[in-house]
Write a protein that holds these residues in place. Structure first.
Motif, PDB file in Angstrom:
ATOM      1  N   LEU A  17     -17.061 -43.592 -37.642  1.00 38.08           N
ATOM      2  CA  LEU A  17     -15.758 -43.280 -36.769  1.00 38.08           C
ATOM      3  C   LEU A  17     -15.377 -44.351 -35.960  1.00 38.08           C
ATOM      4  O   LEU A  17     -14.202 -44.413 -35.505  1.00 38.08           O
ATOM      5  N   HIS A  18     -16.387 -45.280 -35.930  1.00 39.37           N
ATOM      6  CA  HIS A  18     -15.674 -46.412 -35.155  1.00 39.37           C
ATOM      7  C   HIS A  18     -15.249 -47.739 -35.950  1.00 39.37           C
ATOM      8  O   HIS A  18     -14.984 -48.896 -35.654  1.00 39.37           O
ATOM      9  N   GLU A  19     -15.550 -47.470 -37.205  1.00 39.09           N
ATOM     10  CA  GLU A  19     -14.900 -48.525 -38.267  1.00 39.09           C
ATOM     11  C   GLU A  19     -13.744 -48.379 -38.585  1.00 39.09           C
ATOM     12  O   GLU A  19     -12.980 -47.455 -38.842  1.00 39.09           O
ATOM     13  N   ARG A  20     -12.798 -49.392 -38.383  1.00 40.04           N
ATOM     14  CA  ARG A  20     -11.491 -49.617 -38.427  1.00 40.04           C
ATOM     15  C   ARG A  20     -10.884 -49.844 -39.764  1.00 40.04           C
ATOM     16  O   ARG A  20      -9.743 -49.482 -40.260  1.00 40.04           O
ATOM     17  N   THR A 189      -8.665 -46.367 -30.473  1.00 39.87           N
ATOM     18  CA  THR A 189      -9.907 -46.129 -31.223  1.00 39.87           C
ATOM     19  C   THR A 189      -9.489 -45.595 -32.613  1.00 39.87           C
ATOM     20  O   THR A 189      -8.450 -45.121 -33.172  1.00 39.87           O
ATOM     21  N   PRO A 190     -10.348 -45.931 -33.814  1.00 42.40           N
ATOM     22  CA  PRO A 190     -10.010 -45.195 -35.207  1.00 42.40           C
ATOM     23  C   PRO A 190      -9.594 -43.819 -35.290  1.00 42.40           C
ATOM     24  O   PRO A 190      -8.824 -43.363 -35.722  1.00 42.40           O
ATOM     25  N   ARG A 191     -10.578 -42.937 -34.414  1.00 45.55           N
ATOM     26  CA  ARG A 191     -10.019 -41.653 -34.357  1.00 45.55           C
ATOM     27  C   ARG A 191      -8.878 -41.291 -33.759  1.00 45.55           C
ATOM     28  O   ARG A 191      -8.447 -40.633 -34.398  1.00 45.55           O
ATOM     29  N   GLU A 192      -8.495 -42.084 -32.588  1.00 43.58           N
ATOM     30  CA  GLU A 192      -7.054 -41.888 -31.906  1.00 43.58           C
ATOM     31  C   GLU A 192      -6.293 -42.186 -32.915  1.00 43.58           C
ATOM     32  O   GLU A 192      -5.055 -41.523 -32.940  1.00 43.58           O
ATOM     33  N   SER A 193      -6.389 -43.180 -33.709  1.00 47.52           N
ATOM     34  CA  SER A 193      -5.366 -43.566 -34.697  1.00 47.52           C
ATOM     35  C   SER A 193      -4.949 -42.630 -35.746  1.00 47.52           C
ATOM     36  O   SER A 193      -3.855 -42.296 -35.981  1.00 47.52           O
ATOM     37  N   THR A 194      -6.061 -41.669 -36.143  1.00 49.44           N
ATOM     38  CA  THR A 194      -5.913 -40.754 -37.133  1.00 49.44           C
ATOM     39  C   THR A 194      -5.115 -39.500 -36.499  1.00 49.44           C
ATOM     40  O   THR A 194      -4.463 -38.978 -37.199  1.00 49.44           O
ATOM     41  N   HIS A 222      -7.844 -36.662 -27.321  1.00 54.50           N
ATOM     42  CA  HIS A 222      -7.414 -37.798 -27.657  1.00 54.50           C
ATOM     43  C   HIS A 222      -6.245 -37.930 -27.630  1.00 54.50           C
ATOM     44  O   HIS A 222      -5.390 -39.130 -27.659  1.00 54.50           O
ATOM     45  N   ILE A 223      -5.356 -36.969 -27.682  1.00 49.38           N
ATOM     46  CA  ILE A 223      -3.812 -36.869 -27.515  1.00 49.38           C
ATOM     47  C   ILE A 223      -3.601 -37.628 -26.136  1.00 49.38           C
ATOM     48  O   ILE A 223      -2.729 -38.339 -25.866  1.00 49.38           O
TER      49      ILE A 223
END
Length: 256
Positions: A17-20, A189-194, A222-223
């Motif tokens: 989840l932390h991998e971009r 973060t990658p999760r926020e991006s998705t 996240h939002i």
């Protein structure tokens, strides 16, 4: 599933989840899953692979050996006997071993002999993605000695959820735009991006949670973080700013 195995799987999930970089997600899994499932090596198959082309990756321990294979042997390996046919003939996606599918004929098959010569392994465990269709995508774990146990098969069932989550994250990250230099200061973060990308698909928080396997409450968190980092207060202004920064594709930002 034992506590140690659970903690190791959780650690892999957090790292993913932390991998971009979406192209590093499956190599990360390939490096960790064999040891987690009692295997020695792993191959994963993604997208529209067949005996001659398509995404196929290897665990680090197997990479050097497979690099030396000729076209004929590689085609044999890519064919995935007997697991590819097994899953293609049924809707069931439960993990299963080659020996349980093919019985005694597995040991005498060309694929088994190739794996024995190449990696000194005797057994194969297939773990397809839960919603995989033909061609079957997912991974195969290899080991020497005895076949995979019932406990290891149950652990593989748990691993399927991890595989599915990582594959969905990979596909979403690949849809993201090329960020501008200014976007680096936003530090999503990658999760926020998705989550941001799925906001651009006009999904509700509940639907985003279902897609990502998280709670609606977590989506709202996240939002809120996305709004704070982008300095916005609603979905449309957030997506328009994200578009200007190159954080989401134009098409996604234009849907609302």
């Amino acid at each position: 599933m034992g506590t140690t195995a659970y903690e190791r799987m959780l650690s892999v999930a957090v790292a993913a989840l932390h991998e971009r970089d979406p192209e590093r997600l499956w190599p990360l899994l390939a490096a960790e899953l064999p040891g987690l499932l009692g295997g020695d090596a792993l191959i994963y198959k993604l997208d529209n692979w067949n005996e001659s082309e398509g995404t196929l990756g290897l665990s680090p321990d197997a990479d050097a050996e497979f690099a030396a294979l000729g076209d004929e042997d590689m085609a044999l390996l890519r064919a995935g006997y007997p697991l590819a046919d097994h899953y293609a003939e049924r809707a069931d996606r439960a993990p299963v071993t080659a020996r349980r599918v093919a019985g005694r004929s597995w040991s005498g098959s060309p694929t088994a002999r190739l794996l024995d010569d190449l990696l000194d392994v005797d057994h194969v465990l297939g773990i397809p993605l839960p919603r995989s269709t033909t061609p079957i995508t997912g991974c195969m774990v290899y080991r020497s000695g005895r076949d995979f146990t019932e406990d290891e098969l149950r652990l593989a069932v748990q691993a399927q959820s991890l595989l599915a989550a990582v594959e969905q994250q990979r596909q979403l990250l690949r849809r993201l735009g090329t960020p501008s230099e200014e976007a680096a200061e936003v530090a999503l973060t990658p999760r926020e991006s998705t989550v941001l990308l799925l906001l651009g698909d006009a999904l509700t928080a509940l639907s985003i949670g279902r897609r990502l396997g998280i709670s609606e409450r977590t989506v709202h968190k996240h939002i809120a973080n996305i709004y704070r980092k982008l300095g916005t207060h609603d979905r449309i202004s957030t997506l328009l700013r994200a578009q200007r920064l190159g954080l989401v594709p134009t098409a996604a930002a234009g849907r609302p």
